[in-house]
Design a protein around this motif. Structure first.
Motif, PDB file in Angstrom:
ATOM      1  N   LEU A 209     -11.175  -3.630  -1.735  1.00 59.10           N
ATOM      2  CA  LEU A 209     -10.036  -2.992  -2.389  1.00 59.10           C
ATOM      3  C   LEU A 209      -9.260  -2.127  -1.403  1.00 59.10           C
ATOM      4  O   LEU A 209      -8.028  -2.062  -1.447  1.00 59.10           O
ATOM      5  CB  LEU A 209     -10.521  -2.140  -3.561  1.00 59.10           C
ATOM      6  CG  LEU A 209     -10.586  -2.817  -4.929  1.00 59.10           C
ATOM      7  CD1 LEU A 209     -11.343  -1.952  -5.928  1.00 59.10           C
ATOM      8  CD2 LEU A 209      -9.182  -3.119  -5.442  1.00 59.10           C
ATOM      9  N   MET A 210      -9.983  -1.467  -0.514  1.00 63.01           N
ATOM     10  CA  MET A 210      -9.295  -0.664   0.491  1.00 63.01           C
ATOM     11  C   MET A 210      -8.427  -1.524   1.395  1.00 63.01           C
ATOM     12  O   MET A 210      -7.315  -1.148   1.758  1.00 63.01           O
ATOM     13  CB  MET A 210     -10.322   0.097   1.332  1.00 63.01           C
ATOM     14  CG  MET A 210     -10.973   1.267   0.617  1.00 63.01           C
ATOM     15  SD  MET A 210     -12.236   2.059   1.626  1.00 63.01           S
ATOM     16  CE  MET A 210     -12.673   3.466   0.598  1.00 63.01           C
ATOM     17  N   ARG A 211      -8.922  -2.708   1.743  1.00 60.22           N
ATOM     18  CA  ARG A 211      -8.124  -3.587   2.590  1.00 60.22           C
ATOM     19  C   ARG A 211      -6.826  -3.971   1.898  1.00 60.22           C
ATOM     20  O   ARG A 211      -5.781  -4.133   2.542  1.00 60.22           O
ATOM     21  CB  ARG A 211      -8.913  -4.856   2.921  1.00 60.22           C
ATOM     22  CG  ARG A 211      -8.198  -5.732   3.948  1.00 60.22           C
ATOM     23  CD  ARG A 211      -8.885  -7.061   4.153  1.00 60.22           C
ATOM     24  NE  ARG A 211      -8.422  -7.691   5.385  1.00 60.22           N
ATOM     25  CZ  ARG A 211      -8.743  -8.920   5.752  1.00 60.22           C
ATOM     26  NH1 ARG A 211      -9.543  -9.643   4.995  1.00 60.22           N
ATOM     27  NH2 ARG A 211      -8.296  -9.425   6.869  1.00 60.22           N
ATOM     28  N   ASP A 212      -6.875  -4.082   0.575  1.00 58.03           N
ATOM     29  CA  ASP A 212      -5.703  -4.509  -0.174  1.00 58.03           C
ATOM     30  C   ASP A 212      -4.741  -3.370  -0.478  1.00 58.03           C
ATOM     31  O   ASP A 212      -3.552  -3.617  -0.709  1.00 58.03           O
ATOM     32  CB  ASP A 212      -6.137  -5.144  -1.505  1.00 58.03           C
ATOM     33  CG  ASP A 212      -6.964  -6.396  -1.312  1.00 58.03           C
ATOM     34  OD1 ASP A 212      -7.006  -6.916  -0.180  1.00 58.03           O
ATOM     35  OD2 ASP A 212      -7.595  -6.854  -2.288  1.00 58.03           O
ATOM     36  N   THR A 213      -5.224  -2.122  -0.517  1.00 60.82           N
ATOM     37  CA  THR A 213      -4.407  -1.032  -1.045  1.00 60.82           C
ATOM     38  C   THR A 213      -4.154   0.119  -0.078  1.00 60.82           C
ATOM     39  O   THR A 213      -3.274   0.937  -0.337  1.00 60.82           O
ATOM     40  CB  THR A 213      -5.062  -0.440  -2.314  1.00 60.82           C
ATOM     41  OG1 THR A 213      -6.357   0.081  -1.983  1.00 60.82           O
ATOM     42  CG2 THR A 213      -5.206  -1.494  -3.397  1.00 60.82           C
ATOM     43  N   VAL A 214      -4.920   0.189   1.002  1.00 61.48           N
ATOM     44  CA  VAL A 214      -4.784   1.311   1.937  1.00 61.48           C
ATOM     45  C   VAL A 214      -3.914   0.882   3.113  1.00 61.48           C
ATOM     46  O   VAL A 214      -4.042  -0.246   3.612  1.00 61.48           O
ATOM     47  CB  VAL A 214      -6.178   1.777   2.425  1.00 61.48           C
ATOM     48  CG1 VAL A 214      -6.056   2.833   3.523  1.00 61.48           C
ATOM     49  CG2 VAL A 214      -6.979   2.331   1.248  1.00 61.48           C
ATOM     50  N   PRO A 215      -3.016   1.737   3.596  1.00 61.75           N
ATOM     51  CA  PRO A 215      -2.164   1.382   4.737  1.00 61.75           C
ATOM     52  C   PRO A 215      -3.000   0.998   5.956  1.00 61.75           C
ATOM     53  O   PRO A 215      -4.092   1.541   6.170  1.00 61.75           O
ATOM     54  CB  PRO A 215      -1.375   2.667   5.005  1.00 61.75           C
ATOM     55  CG  PRO A 215      -1.411   3.420   3.725  1.00 61.75           C
ATOM     56  CD  PRO A 215      -2.713   3.094   3.094  1.00 61.75           C
TER      57      PRO A 215
ATOM     58  N   PRO B 230       0.811  -1.200   0.000  1.00 64.39           N
ATOM     59  CA  PRO B 230       0.000   0.000   0.000  1.00 64.39           C
ATOM     60  C   PRO B 230       0.848   1.255   0.000  1.00 64.39           C
ATOM     61  O   PRO B 230       2.000   1.247   0.402  1.00 64.39           O
ATOM     62  CB  PRO B 230      -0.804  -0.118   1.298  1.00 64.39           C
ATOM     63  CG  PRO B 230       0.003  -0.991   2.183  1.00 64.39           C
ATOM     64  CD  PRO B 230       0.748  -1.929   1.290  1.00 64.39           C
ATOM     65  N   ALA B 231       0.218   2.346  -0.454  1.00 64.11           N
ATOM     66  CA  ALA B 231       0.917   3.626  -0.467  1.00 64.11           C
ATOM     67  C   ALA B 231       1.140   4.108   0.952  1.00 64.11           C
ATOM     68  O   ALA B 231       0.506   3.668   1.896  1.00 64.11           O
ATOM     69  CB  ALA B 231       0.106   4.648  -1.265  1.00 64.11           C
TER      70      ALA B 231
ATOM     71  N   SER C  56      -5.586  -4.890  -7.408  1.00 68.29           N
ATOM     72  CA  SER C  56      -5.159  -5.704  -6.270  1.00 68.29           C
ATOM     73  C   SER C  56      -4.721  -7.061  -6.806  1.00 68.29           C
ATOM     74  O   SER C  56      -5.419  -7.683  -7.602  1.00 68.29           O
ATOM     75  CB  SER C  56      -6.310  -5.885  -5.279  1.00 68.29           C
ATOM     76  OG  SER C  56      -5.982  -6.883  -4.335  1.00 68.29           O
ATOM     77  N   THR C  57      -3.559  -7.505  -6.367  1.00 68.04           N
ATOM     78  CA  THR C  57      -3.057  -8.802  -6.824  1.00 68.04           C
ATOM     79  C   THR C  57      -3.508  -9.940  -5.917  1.00 68.04           C
ATOM     80  O   THR C  57      -3.126 -11.086  -6.116  1.00 68.04           O
ATOM     81  CB  THR C  57      -1.517  -8.792  -6.879  1.00 68.04           C
ATOM     82  OG1 THR C  57      -1.008  -8.490  -5.584  1.00 68.04           O
ATOM     83  CG2 THR C  57      -1.026  -7.746  -7.870  1.00 68.04           C
ATOM     84  N   ILE C  58      -4.314  -9.620  -4.884  1.00 66.44           N
ATOM     85  CA  ILE C  58      -4.768 -10.651  -3.952  1.00 66.44           C
ATOM     86  C   ILE C  58      -5.987 -11.338  -4.537  1.00 66.44           C
ATOM     87  O   ILE C  58      -7.079 -10.773  -4.582  1.00 66.44           O
ATOM     88  CB  ILE C  58      -5.093 -10.041  -2.577  1.00 66.44           C
ATOM     89  CG1 ILE C  58      -3.866  -9.333  -2.022  1.00 66.44           C
ATOM     90  CG2 ILE C  58      -5.595 -11.105  -1.612  1.00 66.44           C
ATOM     91  CD1 ILE C  58      -4.126  -8.571  -0.753  1.00 66.44           C
TER      92      ILE C  58
END
Length: 494
Positions: A130-136, A9-10, A196-198
């Protein structure tokens, strides 16, 4: 099943992260607008569509059924083939349905368009996933709270906008604006939301999807149309019976298949199960506001308790609650960071009950209803912001979208029951007003009291959710998953 991989994540607070959260929340709000899109048209739908009132009601019912069927299916497909991909697919359905509705002048194309709009309901659970995968991790609580609350925010803000358009333009403009909003959101998702690659990969459970869809359609059709058909009619009872039988058969099948649509063993975990049960009560409570307040505001002053206001005024009364939800969601995340999401869910449910208690006692002026809806909105912001976090803490990262979709479905079930029960009460507790009958003040108070009770039941159920240690910023994502290992056992608690 493939082992999921985690993308990095960013950095917290980066412009990129803020933009991703804003775009996904906007997508959720745009889909939530579909719930209130046609409310200003309800009295005129039979004439506009050249259909009988009972047939025109399918423009509402079809959206509900399509959303119920699509949400768990799209969630599972998102886990398998990519959440962003399925998010864009759902937005495409929204745009297509809106365009069809914009060209509609009869019942059939309108129902088709509304089905496609309803099928876009999976955007909100997909966005949370998506937030779970990409947000800190340290930002995840506030981000998911905002995304989850977007369902209520869009519903509240959409009503005044829809009323304004319906009063000043041809009714088709509602659907053209909806299509334009969907297109804008789609472009923003394409431009700013990362992949997301998950993913789980594997085989899609077609029999499970068909079985669950059949059960949900039977159940929700009986709930939504039972008042028209008669609650003891053969059709209604038959649909309820079919839903029970199909769900039992479906459950047995899901437990035996290796790659189920819904992992019932995960769903049966105490934290997930109790959160979903609480979701039904909270969903019931939230929808009662949309059922009672507009009706009460529009009833003639001659009743002695109606306020004789226009639909535009109704929208303006409801809109502040959406803004309150917008503020309450991140506030709930801050409380949860210190005290846990279980407590924020309980707090939210109690606030909702307090709002309905206020409305049951004070409903004589517009300002009183504005205060009541704002109190309820604050509770919804707390409660809706807590439930996805509780679910995600108890499921492996590879099942995030499917688990969130099921949780969203439980809330939708609560709203459907509220619509049926509240509608039946208001239809039967009436007083005469000249040649017609209108809902009585006692009927409104009964519905408001039931909503308060449903919220308190939700709080009571939430009280039995397992108690864990105080969360740390990293608790938003289980420790084992933070290392890139999606296992069946969660390592974090909320």
């Amino acid at each position: 099943m493939h082992t999921p991989e985690r993308i990095e994540p960013a950095a917290d607070g980066s412009p990129r992260t803020n933009l991703v959260v804003a775009v996904l929340a906007a997508a959720g709000i745009s889909v939530a607008l579909m719930q209130t899109l046609v409310i200003p048209l309800i009295p005129e739908l039979p004439e506009l569509l050249h259909a009988a009132p009972s047939d025109a009601a399918w423009a509402i019912t079809a959206t509900l059924l399509a959303g119920a069927v699509a949400t768990p299916v799209v969630g599972r497909l998102g886990d398998m083939f990519g959440k962003r991909r399925m998010l864009l697919f759902s937005i495409a359905l929204l745009i297509t349905g809106s365009v069809i509705g914009a060209f509609s002048n009869s019942l059939t194309p309108m129902v088709v368009g509304r089905i496609l709009q309803g099928a876009a309901a999976g955007v909100i659970p997909l966005g949370i996933s998506l937030m779970r995968d990409t947000v800190p991790p340290e930002r995840l609580g506030a981000a998911t709270a905002l995304m989850s609350a977007s369902l209520g925010i869009g519903g509240a803000l959409g009503l005044p906008a829809a009323a304004l358009l319906a009063d000043n333009f041809d009714w088709h403009a509602l659907f053209w604006v909806s299509a334009a909003v969907g297109a804008l959101v789609g472009v923003l998702v394409l431009s700013f939301v990362p992949h997301s690659t998950i993913r789980t990969g594997g085989r899609f459970d077609v029999p499970g999807a068909i079985g669950l869809s059949a059960a949900l359609v039977s159940l929700l059709l009986a709930i939504s149309k039972g008042g028209d058909w008669g609650w003891t009619s053969g059709t209604t009872l038959g649909l309820f019976g079919a839903a029970v039988v199909v769900l039992l058969v479906w459950g047995v099948y899901e437990l035996r298949t290796s790659q189920p649509l819904v992992d019932l063993r995960t769903t049966a975990r105490r934290q997930v199960l109790l959160t979903n049960l609480a979701s039904i009560g909270i969903g019931f409570a939230m929808f009662a506001m949309s059922l009672v307040i507009p009706t009460l505001l529009q009833l003639p002053v001659a009743t002695g308790y109606g306020l004789g206001r226009s639909m535009l005024t109704v929208g303006l009364v409801m809109a502040p609650s959406g803004l309150v939800m917008l503020v309450a969601a991140p506030l709930a995340a801050r409380v949860a960071r210190v005290r846990g999401f279980k407590l924020t869910l309980i707090i939210g449910a109690v606030i909702i009950a307090a709002g309905y208690g206020f409305a049951a006692v004070l409903m004589d002026a517009v300002w009183q209803l504005v205060v009541a809806t704002c109190i309820i909105g604050a509770g919804v912001g707390f409660a809706y912001g807590s439930m996805p976090a509780l679910v995600m803490a108890a499921v492996p990262v590879s099942e995030t979208a499917a688990a969130n979709s099921l949780s969203t479905l439980m809330r939708s079930l609560g709203t459907s029951v509220a619509s049926a029960v509240g509608g039946a009460i208001l239809a039967n507790m009436v007083v005469a007003l000249g040649p017609v009958s209108v809902p009585s003040q006692a009927g409104f108070r009964v519905v408001l009291s039931l909503a308060a009770g449903a919220a308190l039941v939700g709080a009571l159920i939430a009280g039995f959710i397992p108690r864990h240690t105080r969360p740390t910023p990293d608790a938003a994502i289980p420790a084992d998953e933070a290392d890139g290992i999606g296992t069946a056992e969660p390592a974090a608690a909320l």
